[in-house]
Write an enzyme that holds these catalytic residues in place. Structure first.
Site, short mmCIF file in Angstrom:
data_model
loop_
_atom_site.label_atom_id
_atom_site.label_comp_id
_atom_site.label_asym_id
_atom_site.label_seq_id
_atom_site.Cartn_x
_atom_site.Cartn_y
_atom_site.Cartn_z
N SER A 25 0.86 -1.19 0.00
CA SER A 25 0.00 0.00 0.00
C SER A 25 0.88 1.23 0.00
O SER A 25 2.02 1.19 0.48
CB SER A 25 -0.88 0.02 1.26
OG SER A 25 -1.45 1.30 1.43
N TYR A 66 -2.56 -0.60 10.23
CA TYR A 66 -2.51 -0.90 8.79
C TYR A 66 -1.13 -0.53 8.21
O TYR A 66 -0.52 -1.32 7.48
CB TYR A 66 -3.62 -0.12 8.09
CG TYR A 66 -3.79 -0.39 6.62
CD1 TYR A 66 -4.54 -1.48 6.17
CD2 TYR A 66 -3.25 0.46 5.66
CE1 TYR A 66 -4.72 -1.71 4.81
CE2 TYR A 66 -3.43 0.24 4.30
CZ TYR A 66 -4.17 -0.85 3.89
OH TYR A 66 -4.35 -1.08 2.54
N1 LIG Z 1 -8.57 0.09 -1.85
C1 LIG Z 1 -7.44 0.75 -1.68
O1 LIG Z 1 -7.37 1.99 -1.80
C2 LIG Z 1 -6.18 0.01 -1.34
C3 LIG Z 1 -4.98 0.72 -1.33
C4 LIG Z 1 -3.81 0.07 -1.02
C5 LIG Z 1 -3.82 -1.27 -0.73
N2 LIG Z 1 -5.00 -1.96 -0.73
C6 LIG Z 1 -4.94 -3.36 -0.41
O2 LIG Z 1 -5.49 -4.11 -1.47
C7 LIG Z 1 -6.07 -5.32 -0.95
C8 LIG Z 1 -7.51 -5.43 -1.44
O3 LIG Z 1 -8.21 -4.28 -1.00
P1 LIG Z 1 -9.69 -3.91 -1.48
O4 LIG Z 1 -9.75 -2.44 -1.51
O5 LIG Z 1 -10.05 -4.71 -2.67
O6 LIG Z 1 -10.52 -4.39 -0.20
P2 LIG Z 1 -11.94 -5.11 -0.05
O7 LIG Z 1 -12.33 -4.91 1.36
O8 LIG Z 1 -12.88 -4.69 -1.13
O9 LIG Z 1 -11.58 -6.65 -0.31
C9 LIG Z 1 -10.82 -7.39 0.60
C10 LIG Z 1 -11.29 -8.83 0.58
O10 LIG Z 1 -10.48 -9.59 1.50
C11 LIG Z 1 -11.34 -10.52 2.15
N3 LIG Z 1 -10.76 -10.97 3.43
C12 LIG Z 1 -10.67 -10.25 4.57
N4 LIG Z 1 -10.16 -11.01 5.54
C13 LIG Z 1 -9.94 -12.24 5.00
C14 LIG Z 1 -9.44 -13.46 5.53
N5 LIG Z 1 -9.07 -13.58 6.82
N6 LIG Z 1 -9.35 -14.54 4.70
C15 LIG Z 1 -9.74 -14.44 3.40
N7 LIG Z 1 -10.23 -13.30 2.85
C16 LIG Z 1 -10.32 -12.22 3.65
C17 LIG Z 1 -12.65 -9.75 2.35
O11 LIG Z 1 -13.73 -10.61 2.63
C18 LIG Z 1 -12.76 -8.98 1.04
O12 LIG Z 1 -13.50 -9.70 0.06
C19 LIG Z 1 -5.93 -5.24 0.56
O13 LIG Z 1 -4.77 -5.93 0.97
C20 LIG Z 1 -5.76 -3.75 0.81
O14 LIG Z 1 -5.08 -3.48 2.01
C21 LIG Z 1 -6.18 -1.35 -1.04
#
Ligand SMILES: NC(=O)c1ccc[n+]([C@@H]2O[C@H](COP(=O)([O-])OP(=O)(O)OC[C@H]3O[C@@H](n4cnc5c(N)ncnc54)[C@H](O)[C@@H]3O)[C@@H](O)[C@H]2O)c1
Length: 254
Positions: A145, A158
């Protein structure tokens, strides 16, 4: 399909891919020829996502398990390797947020975020690597991230987890590169998903994100597909321990 970005014949396991970035990346890899295995916590979520991709003509399966549960991870990876195919590409993508000022942060919120965003990559990475090492081949991509090096208020848990994930990425590279396994990270900026709804719906925070990002917009999950294909394919065979920022330039403006 041919060329160094071709993923035909490869199997990719993506964690937390029932929605958001993971689901879009699964589609991107599948459109490049990969068979994708979609993990999420709930079976109905993982099944529905896989079904959506199959209806689009893509090769997708579901594998529900909790990425923080070592025994469940071991069982699931063994089952995937037996019933589907060896895992060539692993995307450690599952992640959560629990926002709170640091002085008020409940221990549970700290531990949950470290477990889901960092320990899970160790657990799934270790389990998959034990099988990649004898095959002397593999790609692991850890979803880091922008906050891995730039913490913001109320996300200390985080930021610490994602900072740790960068170092875990380098540590995996140092130990596993000799087996022709490439371990890299993608560091998204602010991407519009359900995870970031509390920010995009808040007019003040939304305006801040748009103004601080040199590209002057939020990222879309689709913006990450090119980096994901690159780090999953032969195009990155000598790229290892690297974290690729996909952030519209935000890293240099924060
Ligand atoms: N959205 C952003 O701006 C952003 C920015 C930087 C990094 N990220 C990272 O990208 C990744 C995806 O983020 P997103 O925005 O798609 O989030 P999101 O919340 O839409 O999706 C995350 C998914 O992970 C699943 N999950 C959570 N805990 C779990 C577990 N213990 N076992 C299996 N699955 C699990 C959830 O059910 C969900 O479907 C994450 O690692 C997040 O930290 C996101």
């Amino acid at each position: 399909m041919s060329g160094m970005f071709d993923l035909c014949g490869k199997t990719a396991l993506l964690t937390g891919a029932g929605r958001g970035i993971g689901l879009v990346l699964a589609r991107g890899l599948a459109e490049q020829g990969a068979r994708v295995v979609i993990n999420d916590l709930a079976a109905e979520v993982a099944d529905a996502a896989a079904e959506t991709l199959r209806k689009e003509g893509l090769d997708a399966r579901a594998a529900a398990f909790d990425v923080t549960d070592a025994a469940a991870v071991e069982d699931a990876v063994a089952r995937i390797e037996k019933d589907v195919s060896p895992v060539d590409i692993l995307f450690n993508n599952a992640g959560i947020h629990r926002r709170a000022p640091l002085v008020d942060m409940p221990e549970e919120a700290w531990r949950a975020v470290i477990d889901t965003n960092l320990t899970s990559a160790f657990l799934v990475g270790r389990t998959v690597a034990r099988r990649m090492i004898p095959r002397k081949s593999g790609k692991i991509v850890n979803t880091c991230s922008i906050n891995c090096e730039r913490p913001r208020p109320e996300i200390a848990n985080y930021a610490a987890a994602k900072g740790g994930l960068v170092l875990l990425t380098r540590a995996m590279c140092v130990e596993w590169a000799k087996y022709d396994i490439q371990v890299n990270g993608i560091a998204p900026g602010y991407i519009l998903t359900e995870m970031t709804l509390p920010l995009s719906r808040d007019p003040e925070r939304n305006a801040w994100i748009e103004s601080i990002t040199p590209a002057r917009r939020w990222g879309k999950p689709e913006d990450l597909i090119g980096a994901a294909i690159y780090l999953s394919s032969d195009a990155s065979n000598f790229v290892n321990g690297h974290v690729l920022f996909v952030d519209g330039g935000m890293r240099y403006a924060l």
